[in-house]
Design a protein around this motif. Structure first.
Motif, PDB file in Angstrom:
ATOM      1  N   VAL A 187     -49.817 -30.301  65.479  1.00 36.26           N
ATOM      2  CA  VAL A 187     -48.847 -30.769  66.472  1.00 36.26           C
ATOM      3  C   VAL A 187     -48.775 -32.286  66.470  1.00 36.26           C
ATOM      4  O   VAL A 187     -47.684 -32.874  66.556  1.00 36.26           O
ATOM      5  CB  VAL A 187     -49.206 -30.229  67.871  1.00 36.26           C
ATOM      6  N   ARG A 188     -49.921 -32.938  66.357  1.00 34.79           N
ATOM      7  CA  ARG A 188     -49.938 -34.406  66.343  1.00 34.79           C
ATOM      8  C   ARG A 188     -49.103 -34.951  65.200  1.00 34.79           C
ATOM      9  O   ARG A 188     -48.325 -35.897  65.382  1.00 34.79           O
ATOM     10  CB  ARG A 188     -51.388 -34.900  66.212  1.00 34.79           C
ATOM     11  N   TRP A 189     -49.229 -34.356  64.020  1.00 32.61           N
ATOM     12  CA  TRP A 189     -48.457 -34.820  62.864  1.00 32.61           C
ATOM     13  C   TRP A 189     -46.957 -34.630  63.101  1.00 32.61           C
ATOM     14  O   TRP A 189     -46.155 -35.549  62.879  1.00 32.61           O
ATOM     15  CB  TRP A 189     -48.907 -34.067  61.605  1.00 32.61           C
ATOM     16  N   VAL A 190     -46.572 -33.438  63.576  1.00 34.95           N
ATOM     17  CA  VAL A 190     -45.149 -33.142  63.803  1.00 34.95           C
ATOM     18  C   VAL A 190     -44.562 -34.079  64.852  1.00 34.95           C
ATOM     19  O   VAL A 190     -43.495 -34.677  64.656  1.00 34.95           O
ATOM     20  CB  VAL A 190     -44.960 -31.669  64.230  1.00 34.95           C
ATOM     21  N   VAL A 191     -45.255 -34.214  65.979  1.00 33.56           N
ATOM     22  CA  VAL A 191     -44.756 -35.027  67.083  1.00 33.56           C
ATOM     23  C   VAL A 191     -44.647 -36.493  66.672  1.00 33.56           C
ATOM     24  O   VAL A 191     -43.644 -37.166  66.964  1.00 33.56           O
ATOM     25  CB  VAL A 191     -45.675 -34.864  68.307  1.00 33.56           C
ATOM     26  N   THR A 192     -45.665 -36.984  65.983  1.00 31.73           N
ATOM     27  CA  THR A 192     -45.659 -38.393  65.598  1.00 31.73           C
ATOM     28  C   THR A 192     -44.533 -38.698  64.627  1.00 31.73           C
ATOM     29  O   THR A 192     -43.825 -39.709  64.779  1.00 31.73           O
ATOM     30  CB  THR A 192     -47.009 -38.782  64.972  1.00 31.73           C
ATOM     31  N   LEU A 193     -44.341 -37.846  63.631  1.00 33.38           N
ATOM     32  CA  LEU A 193     -43.260 -38.092  62.668  1.00 33.38           C
ATOM     33  C   LEU A 193     -41.898 -37.979  63.328  1.00 33.38           C
ATOM     34  O   LEU A 193     -40.992 -38.765  63.050  1.00 33.38           O
ATOM     35  CB  LEU A 193     -43.351 -37.109  61.490  1.00 33.38           C
ATOM     36  N   THR A 194     -41.749 -37.006  64.229  1.00 34.62           N
ATOM     37  CA  THR A 194     -40.440 -36.772  64.842  1.00 34.62           C
ATOM     38  C   THR A 194     -40.054 -37.876  65.818  1.00 34.62           C
ATOM     39  O   THR A 194     -38.919 -38.374  65.799  1.00 34.62           O
ATOM     40  CB  THR A 194     -40.429 -35.416  65.578  1.00 34.62           C
ATOM     41  N   TYR A 195     -40.975 -38.278  66.676  1.00 36.41           N
ATOM     42  CA  TYR A 195     -40.634 -39.158  67.795  1.00 36.41           C
ATOM     43  C   TYR A 195     -41.212 -40.565  67.691  1.00 36.41           C
ATOM     44  O   TYR A 195     -40.781 -41.454  68.418  1.00 36.41           O
ATOM     45  CB  TYR A 195     -41.093 -38.514  69.110  1.00 36.41           C
ATOM     46  N   GLY A 196     -42.188 -40.767  66.820  1.00 35.15           N
ATOM     47  CA  GLY A 196     -42.820 -42.067  66.735  1.00 35.15           C
ATOM     48  C   GLY A 196     -42.011 -43.077  65.941  1.00 35.15           C
ATOM     49  O   GLY A 196     -40.997 -42.755  65.315  1.00 35.15           O
ATOM     50  N   SER A 197     -42.469 -44.325  65.973  1.00 37.95           N
ATOM     51  CA  SER A 197     -41.871 -45.357  65.134  1.00 37.95           C
ATOM     52  C   SER A 197     -42.232 -45.082  63.677  1.00 37.95           C
ATOM     53  O   SER A 197     -43.138 -44.286  63.377  1.00 37.95           O
ATOM     54  CB  SER A 197     -42.405 -46.726  65.543  1.00 37.95           C
ATOM     55  N   ARG A 198     -41.549 -45.748  62.764  1.00 36.97           N
ATOM     56  CA  ARG A 198     -41.891 -45.591  61.350  1.00 36.97           C
ATOM     57  C   ARG A 198     -43.318 -46.070  61.081  1.00 36.97           C
ATOM     58  O   ARG A 198     -44.039 -45.461  60.288  1.00 36.97           O
ATOM     59  CB  ARG A 198     -40.895 -46.362  60.474  1.00 36.97           C
ATOM     60  N   THR A 199     -43.709 -47.125  61.744  1.00 37.20           N
ATOM     61  CA  THR A 199     -45.066 -47.636  61.563  1.00 37.20           C
ATOM     62  C   THR A 199     -46.097 -46.597  61.980  1.00 37.20           C
ATOM     63  O   THR A 199     -47.072 -46.339  61.272  1.00 37.20           O
ATOM     64  CB  THR A 199     -45.259 -48.928  62.382  1.00 37.20           C
ATOM     65  N   GLN A 200     -45.880 -45.969  63.134  1.00 40.11           N
ATOM     66  CA  GLN A 200     -46.809 -44.951  63.612  1.00 40.11           C
ATOM     67  C   GLN A 200     -46.763 -43.708  62.720  1.00 40.11           C
ATOM     68  O   GLN A 200     -47.807 -43.123  62.401  1.00 40.11           O
ATOM     69  CB  GLN A 200     -46.479 -44.569  65.055  1.00 40.11           C
ATOM     70  N   ALA A 201     -45.563 -43.306  62.302  1.00 45.07           N
ATOM     71  CA  ALA A 201     -45.423 -42.132  61.439  1.00 45.07           C
ATOM     72  C   ALA A 201     -46.098 -42.353  60.089  1.00 45.07           C
ATOM     73  O   ALA A 201     -46.759 -41.456  59.549  1.00 45.07           O
ATOM     74  CB  ALA A 201     -43.948 -41.803  61.240  1.00 45.07           C
ATOM     75  N   ASP A 202     -45.939 -43.552  59.540  1.00 42.59           N
ATOM     76  CA  ASP A 202     -46.581 -43.857  58.256  1.00 42.59           C
ATOM     77  C   ASP A 202     -48.102 -43.826  58.381  1.00 42.59           C
ATOM     78  O   ASP A 202     -48.804 -43.343  57.486  1.00 42.59           O
ATOM     79  CB  ASP A 202     -46.119 -45.219  57.745  1.00 42.59           C
ATOM     80  N   ALA A 203     -48.622 -44.336  59.492  1.00 43.19           N
ATOM     81  CA  ALA A 203     -50.069 -44.320  59.712  1.00 43.19           C
ATOM     82  C   ALA A 203     -50.573 -42.887  59.838  1.00 43.19           C
ATOM     83  O   ALA A 203     -51.640 -42.538  59.317  1.00 43.19           O
ATOM     84  CB  ALA A 203     -50.420 -45.131  60.964  1.00 43.19           C
ATOM     85  N   GLU A 204     -49.807 -42.045  60.514  1.00 42.07           N
ATOM     86  CA  GLU A 204     -50.198 -40.640  60.655  1.00 42.07           C
ATOM     87  C   GLU A 204     -50.155 -39.921  59.306  1.00 42.07           C
ATOM     88  O   GLU A 204     -51.039 -39.110  58.993  1.00 42.07           O
ATOM     89  CB  GLU A 204     -49.269 -39.939  61.654  1.00 42.07           C
ATOM     90  N   THR A 205     -49.155 -40.231  58.505  1.00 42.92           N
ATOM     91  CA  THR A 205     -49.074 -39.634  57.175  1.00 42.92           C
ATOM     92  C   THR A 205     -50.270 -40.036  56.324  1.00 42.92           C
ATOM     93  O   THR A 205     -50.841 -39.215  55.591  1.00 42.92           O
ATOM     94  CB  THR A 205     -47.764 -40.064  56.486  1.00 42.92           C
ATOM     95  N   ARG A 206     -50.673 -41.289  56.427  1.00 43.16           N
ATOM     96  CA  ARG A 206     -51.862 -41.741  55.680  1.00 43.16           C
ATOM     97  C   ARG A 206     -53.125 -41.035  56.184  1.00 43.16           C
ATOM     98  O   ARG A 206     -54.005 -40.692  55.397  1.00 43.16           O
ATOM     99  CB  ARG A 206     -52.014 -43.262  55.791  1.00 43.16           C
ATOM    100  N   ARG A 207     -53.208 -40.814  57.502  1.00 43.57           N
ATOM    101  CA  ARG A 207     -54.374 -40.114  58.061  1.00 43.57           C
ATOM    102  C   ARG A 207     -54.480 -38.705  57.485  1.00 43.57           C
ATOM    103  O   ARG A 207     -55.555 -38.269  57.055  1.00 43.57           O
ATOM    104  CB  ARG A 207     -54.276 -40.050  59.591  1.00 43.57           C
TER     105      ARG A 207
END
Length: 304
Positions: free
Chosen positions: A98-118
């Motif tokens: 859920v964290r990955w989906v929510v972050t990519l969908t609603y977060g900034s690109r910076t936050q989404a990129d960091a989550e993708t790296r995680r």
């Protein structure tokens, strides 16, 4: 006119749902609060297809369906079996996704990129061996192109089917959602992800036609667990309805591989009742999209 207070049972239900989804009874886990703090507009448009589908309660059906369909690929299933703690900590496994989906969908690109790296750092450790559909033993890694592609296909198809089961519209229609969420596929290094529902379904069927999907003891084990996870009381009853709804949206070919059958009841109608109650509960407080809107309004003010 003053608003009537939120009933205690609604607040209680909301807390239980949000613990299961976000690991936090308020829904405001640190990564959700961080969505409001970004400095760019993100990868997905406000109120666009991905925003709409992932904000809907049909995601509860979709999450179950995605796990069922993903389990049909023995390589993807081996990674879950060998590396996931879904039995010991099913809520933790769910909240991580859920964290990955929510972050990519609603977060900034910076936050989404960091989550993708995680997620990528974890995937680098995931490797092993599995028995393929043709009976040969193969090595796998979580970054293997065919496995990453299969997970993206199964996820996209599941969330589309779950939303359609709720009978809620999608801006631009089903093809618009598939094309929108293809961005997430590219972030996870899926090459040329499908852009239409027809192309998506054709690729899923191609995996089956090549003999890459199959049932078996491990699949049966996953199905047994997903059929009755450790949810008690009203949540347990509601979950069984949602599980049955997820099964009902899966084409017969894949239901046979999974060894599941449709209920002889109007299960999708029952599921929509459950989802309406859930929607009322979740609507009683802030959610990720509210944090995203706060970020977007702030960026608009700063740009004015």
């Amino acid at each position: 006119m003053t608003e009537s207070p939120t009933p205690d049972w609604v607040r209680s239900l909301r807390g239980k749902i949000l613990i299961a989804l976000a690991g936090d009874p308020t829904g405001m886990a640190p990564y959700v609060r961080a969505i409001a703090e970004g400095v760019d507009t993100g990868y997905f448009a406000e109120n666009g297809p991905a925003w709409t589908v992932h904000a809907g309660t049909g995601t509860l059906v979709a999450g179950i369906r995605a796990l069922l369909l993903q389990a049909l690929h023995p390589g993807a299933l081996a990674g879950v079996h060998d590396w996931s703690r879904y039995r010991e900590d099913p809520i933790g496994r769910l909240t991580g996704t859920v964290r990955w989906v929510v972050t990519l969908t609603y977060g900034s690109r910076t936050q989404a990129d960091a989550e993708t790296r995680r997620v990528g750092r974890f995937h680098q450790r995931v490797q092993g061996e599995y028995r393929a559909g043709d009976g040969t033993d193969r090595r796998y890694t979580a970054e293997a192109a065919d496995l990453v592609r299969w997970v993206h296909l199964a996820f996209t198809d599941a969330f589309l089917a779950g939303h359609e089961a709720s009978r809620k519209p999608i801006p631009g229609g089903a093809d618009a959602y598939v094309a929108d969420w293809a961005t997430a596929g590219r972030l996870m290094r899926v090459v040329d992800p499908p852009l239409t529902r027809a192309a998506l379904r054709a690729e899923i069927d191609a995996f089956a036609d090549r003999g890459e999907l199959r049932g078996g003891e491990r699949v049966d084990d996953v199905v047994r667990f997903l059929r009755r996870p450790p949810f008690a009381g009203a949540m347990g009853v509601a979950y069984r309805v949602l599980f049955a709804a997820a099964v009902a949206t899966i084409p017969r070919r894949y239901r046979k591989m999974l060894g599941v059958r449709r209920w002889p009841l109007p299960v999708l109608t029952l599921a929509r009742l459950v989802l309406r109650v859930t929607e009322r509960a979740l609507g009683s407080g802030p959610r990720a999209q509210d944090m995203a809107r706060a970020r977007l309004r702030r960026l608009e003010r700063e740009a004015a």
